[in-house]
Design a protein around this motif. Structure first.
Motif, short mmCIF file in Angstrom:
data_model
loop_
_atom_site.label_atom_id
_atom_site.label_comp_id
_atom_site.label_asym_id
_atom_site.label_seq_id
_atom_site.Cartn_x
_atom_site.Cartn_y
_atom_site.Cartn_z
N VAL A 280 -7.10 -0.74 2.29
CA VAL A 280 -5.64 -0.85 2.22
C VAL A 280 -5.25 -1.97 1.27
CG1 VAL A 280 -3.59 -1.48 3.56
CG2 VAL A 280 -5.20 0.19 4.46
N HIS A 281 -5.96 -3.08 1.33
CA HIS A 281 -5.69 -4.21 0.42
C HIS A 281 -5.94 -3.79 -1.03
CE1 HIS A 281 -6.11 -8.88 -0.01
NE2 HIS A 281 -5.29 -8.37 -0.91
N ALA A 282 -7.00 -3.02 -1.27
CA ALA A 282 -7.29 -2.56 -2.63
C ALA A 282 -6.20 -1.64 -3.15
CB ALA A 282 -8.65 -1.84 -2.66
N VAL A 283 -5.68 -0.75 -2.31
CA VAL A 283 -4.57 0.12 -2.74
C VAL A 283 -3.33 -0.72 -3.03
CG1 VAL A 283 -3.00 1.97 -2.03
CG2 VAL A 283 -5.45 2.14 -1.53
N ALA A 284 -3.09 -1.73 -2.18
CA ALA A 284 -1.95 -2.62 -2.41
C ALA A 284 -2.07 -3.33 -3.75
CB ALA A 284 -1.84 -3.63 -1.27
N GLU A 285 -3.27 -3.80 -4.08
CA GLU A 285 -3.49 -4.43 -5.39
C GLU A 285 -3.24 -3.43 -6.51
OE1 GLU A 285 -3.89 -7.28 -6.59
OE2 GLU A 285 -4.99 -8.63 -5.24
N ALA A 286 -3.71 -2.21 -6.34
CA ALA A 286 -3.51 -1.20 -7.39
C ALA A 286 -2.04 -0.87 -7.58
CB ALA A 286 -4.29 0.07 -7.03
N GLU B 71 0.82 -1.21 0.00
CA GLU B 71 0.00 0.00 0.00
C GLU B 71 0.86 1.26 0.00
OE1 GLU B 71 -2.30 2.88 3.03
OE2 GLU B 71 -0.66 1.52 3.49
N SER B 72 1.98 1.23 0.71
CA SER B 72 2.83 2.41 0.86
C SER B 72 3.90 2.52 -0.22
CB SER B 72 3.52 2.36 2.23
OG SER B 72 4.36 1.22 2.29
#
Length: 741
Positions: free
Chosen positions: A598-604, A554-555
């Protein structure tokens, strides 16, 4: 598309699975919280049985209000209970018909809290649908309960023994706490002159508290098909009787204008960062409701400030952790003032409570800090300051917060990191007893904070300090990708510790797993323990596979190959359930909008944009499950009915990654690098009135057969950089049109 007059409704039959469904009527000062049948039952644990009612934070005004209807001809008397509840962006409505038994009267109740007044306005409309006159006795009863918010006892602010209630007129009552300048006024336009005051005077619910009952009574005959309308007005003050009286007069005199203004406020929120996706009206509508939900949680308290609270009804105050997530979404939807106001509350209270760079965890609306701060939120706050600057370009804001950010990093790397491995110790986001080690979220956000301080220092002319932070960031990122990485499971670990530090926690962790019905957890932990020979060497431990193991991706801290592998290994039923990402891949017993976001941002960032959209769609499946127009804190139907960090969970993946808006307001520049999910390709997509600094841009795009067609309305003529499949295009024209294959 929804607008500010849109509504979502529920009926008691639909909600029979959840008999205790709450609603929220919200202005920036007053919040009214009851159940969707129109009642006000006792509930809550922070202030036991007192979290509902009418609140003017930091004090409560009323336990609730109720209407009893008696048909004098038929000898039937009922406390009205609604058949249907409706959420509007700006307020709520209740419809009563069958809940009145055989009385031939329908009632509509509509209520709103003016955005900037310390009061509540309730309108009742009664309709006699019989073919002959109906004689009614109406009893409108309210129950005062002037008392302080949670944690006030600990700072010496105690509830008075009783409320003193006196009649100002036969239709206006004034209440005062016996020990404090806390005031409430309750009045009505209900015709008649009869009233009653009494500590033993209750409605259909025997509510807790040390308040007093007030009742307005009248007898009226409604002709066939006739209507009767009247209002209930509630005003409050935590300062003086004079202020309370002035507010009450404003409500009575100006309530129609205040409602028009309230609706205009919510229409403006809809229009800012307005998303339209061809054929995806539900997603776009939920997008609008989440923006409105965000405004419901704004709380003003004179003498403290204005900021975004965490959630209603259980956490109606300010948090360092929650806002480090939530404000990222608030910036993306263009409410820069709210983001600044909230950060100022965090800064002021952190300085007052700690003064050493540590950011507080929890601030009540009385100004009390119940927790001086978990490790993770100091690091997260530092990165939030840089995000604020990227979106707003407000140099004064950056200068105001920079010194405390420098202090915060010093606190993280010295007091909280005695072994000097750049992994601060202490509790992070996961507040589970025993998990006060070197945690993944604290380590990741500390590294991210170092990167942010590099940029802040350069911007403020501190080149030498920037160089020092850059070297630290490089070391920290390398250490995270080495020590926290679990090669066997291809995942980042929850925590880093030596075996000798983990062993004392083993039985507690096992007992917690067994209490939750988790089979094989002892064997799982012992498998990790047996592979460690040297008990004194730090290593990564996958204790619960908590959702924060997504944070390296995510980061953007994760090594590319490891991040891609980790996110692939989390794309399964161990980590993902019907409504999004589990809080723990081991326990699989809870889902939150924040874990999913957070998981969705990590996937993106490292994975598949289609997988990111799938997570958001799962999360959206909880929309309106309990409170029409909102998503619960715990998906699909538990915890706070409205939760602030949902604005992060939906807006950051959508605006920041799918539409691809990457601001640099301080450089008068915006990058737009879309990642369009397969389900949206071939469809027209618009994101209008995106606010970056003092500029507003409109984005229209379409992706078809690998080709991007994009138009940006750019009246401020900022530098627009478009990124698509490794290619870039730059322009500062007032209308930027791009076609890229």
């Amino acid at each position: 598309m929804y607008n500010s007059d849109s509504q979502l409704s529920s009926t008691q039959a639909v909600n029979s699975k959840h008999p205790f469904n709450v609603y929220l009527t919200a202005g920036e000062y007053v919040k009214a919280i009851g159940t969707q049948d129109g009642y006000f039952p006792d509930f809550g644990h922070h202030v036991a049985n007192e979290m509902g009612g009418v609140w003017l934070h930091p004090i409560k005004l009323l336990d609730g209000f109720w209407l009893r209807v008696t048909d004098l001809d038929r000898g039937i008397s009922v406390w009205s209970k609604s058949d249907e509840y409706i959420t509007y962006p700006w307020g709520n409505a209740f419809h009563y018909d069958h809940g009145l038994g055989h009385i031939p009267v329908a009632i509509e109740r509509e209520q709103f809290a003016p955005e900037h007044e310390k009061g509540l306005v309730v309108r009742y409309d009664l309709h006699n649908y019989a073919d002959r006159p109906t004689r009614l006795k109406l009893e409108l009863l309210a129950r005062t309960d002037l008392r302080p918010v949670w944690f006030s006892d600990e700072i010496g602010i105690l509830d008075g023994a009783k409320d003193i209630v006196e009649a100002s007129t036969n239709r206006v009552m004034h209440a005062k706490d016996c020990d404090h300048e806390w005031h409430a006024m309750i009045g009505t336009s209900l015709p008649g002159e009869q009233y009653e005051i009494g500590e033993a005077l209750f409605g259909p619910e025997f509510t807790s508290g040390q308040g007093c009952g007030v009742k307005f009574e009248t007898t009226v005959t409604l002709e066939a098909d006739a209507r009767l309308s009247f209002h209930l007005f509630v005003a409050g003050s935590y300062a003086s009787k004079q202020e309370c009286e002035a507010t009450y007069e404003t409500l009575v005199r100006e309530h129609a204008r205040l409602l028009v203004e309230k609706k205009a406020t919510y229409e403006a929120i809809r229009e800012r960062a307005e998303l339209k996706i061809e054929g995806e009206s539900l997603f776009s509508d939920i997008f609008s409701w989440v923006k409105w939900n965000n405004q419901w949680l704004v709380q003003q308290v004179d003498g403290i400030g204005r900021g975004l609270t965490a959630g209603s009804p259980h956490y109606p105050w300010w948090f360092g952790c929650d806002n480090s997530y939530s404000l990222q979404g608030v910036l993306a939807i263009g409410d820069h003032e709210l983001a600044k106001d909230t950060m100022r509350i965090l800064l002021d209270n952190s300085k007052k409570q700690n003064g050493n760079g540590r950011v507080v965890h929890e601030i009540t609306t009385m100004g009390a800090v119940s927790n001086p701060g978990n490790t993770q939120e100091t690091a997260h706050y530092i990165s939030m300051v840089w995000d604020m600057y990227r979106w707003t370009g407000d140099r004064a804001f950056l200068e105001e917060h920079y010194t405390y950010c420098v202090q915060g990093m010093d606190w993280l790397l010295h007091e909280m990191d005695p072994d000097g491995d750049l992994f601060p110790s202490g509790y992070g986001i996961i507040e589970i007893a025993g998990l006060n080690m070197e945690l993944i979220d604290s380590a990741v956000y500390t590294a991210k904070a170092m990167q942010s301080l590099v940029q802040m220092s350069l911007e403020l002319g501190e080149a030498e300090r920037a160089s020092q932070y850059e070297a630290l960031a490089d070391r920290a990122i390398q250490a995270i990708n080495t020590t926290f990485w679990n090669e066997e499971q291809q995942l980042y670990a929850d925590a880093v510790a030596s075996k000798q530090d983990v062993l004392p926690k083993v039985e507690f962790l096992i007992s917690m797993a067994e209490q939750n019905g988790i089979q094989g957890y002892r064997e799982y932990l012992e498998h990790q323990l047996t592979h460690v020979q040297d008990e004194t060497v730090d290593q990564g431990w996958l204790i619960n596979k908590n959702w924060v193991i997504s944070t390296p991706m995510e980061s953007g801290i994760a090594d590319r190959a490891k991040g891609e592998s980790a996110i692939r290994h989390m794309r399964n039923a161990d980590f993902i359930g019907p409504y999004g990402s589990y809080l723990s891949g081991t326990f699989q017993q809870g889902t939150m909008t924040i874990s999913t976001g957070v998981h969705a941002v990590a996937e993106a960032m490292y994975g598949d944009i289609d997988a990111a959209l799938d997570l958001l769609q799962r999360m959206n499946g909880s929309f309106s499950r309990v409170l029409p127009g909102s998503m619960n804190e715990m998906s699909p139907d538990y915890g706070c009915a409205v939760q602030a960090w949902t604005v992060y969970a939906l807006m950051v993946p959508t605006i920041g990654h799918m539409i691809g808006v990457q601001p640099e307001a301080h450089r008068r520049s915006v990058t737009i690098a879309p990642k369009i999910p397969t389900a949206w390709q071939g469809k027209d997509i618009q994101l209008n009135r995106v606010r970056i600094g003092d500029a507003w841009i409109d984005i229209q795009l379409r992706v078809e057969q690998g080709q991007l067609k994009l138009q940006v309305t750019n009246e401020s003529q900022w530098n627009i950089r478009v990124g698509w499949q490794g290619k870039t295009y730059m322009s500062s024209e007032s209308v930027v049109e791009v076609s890229m294959a």
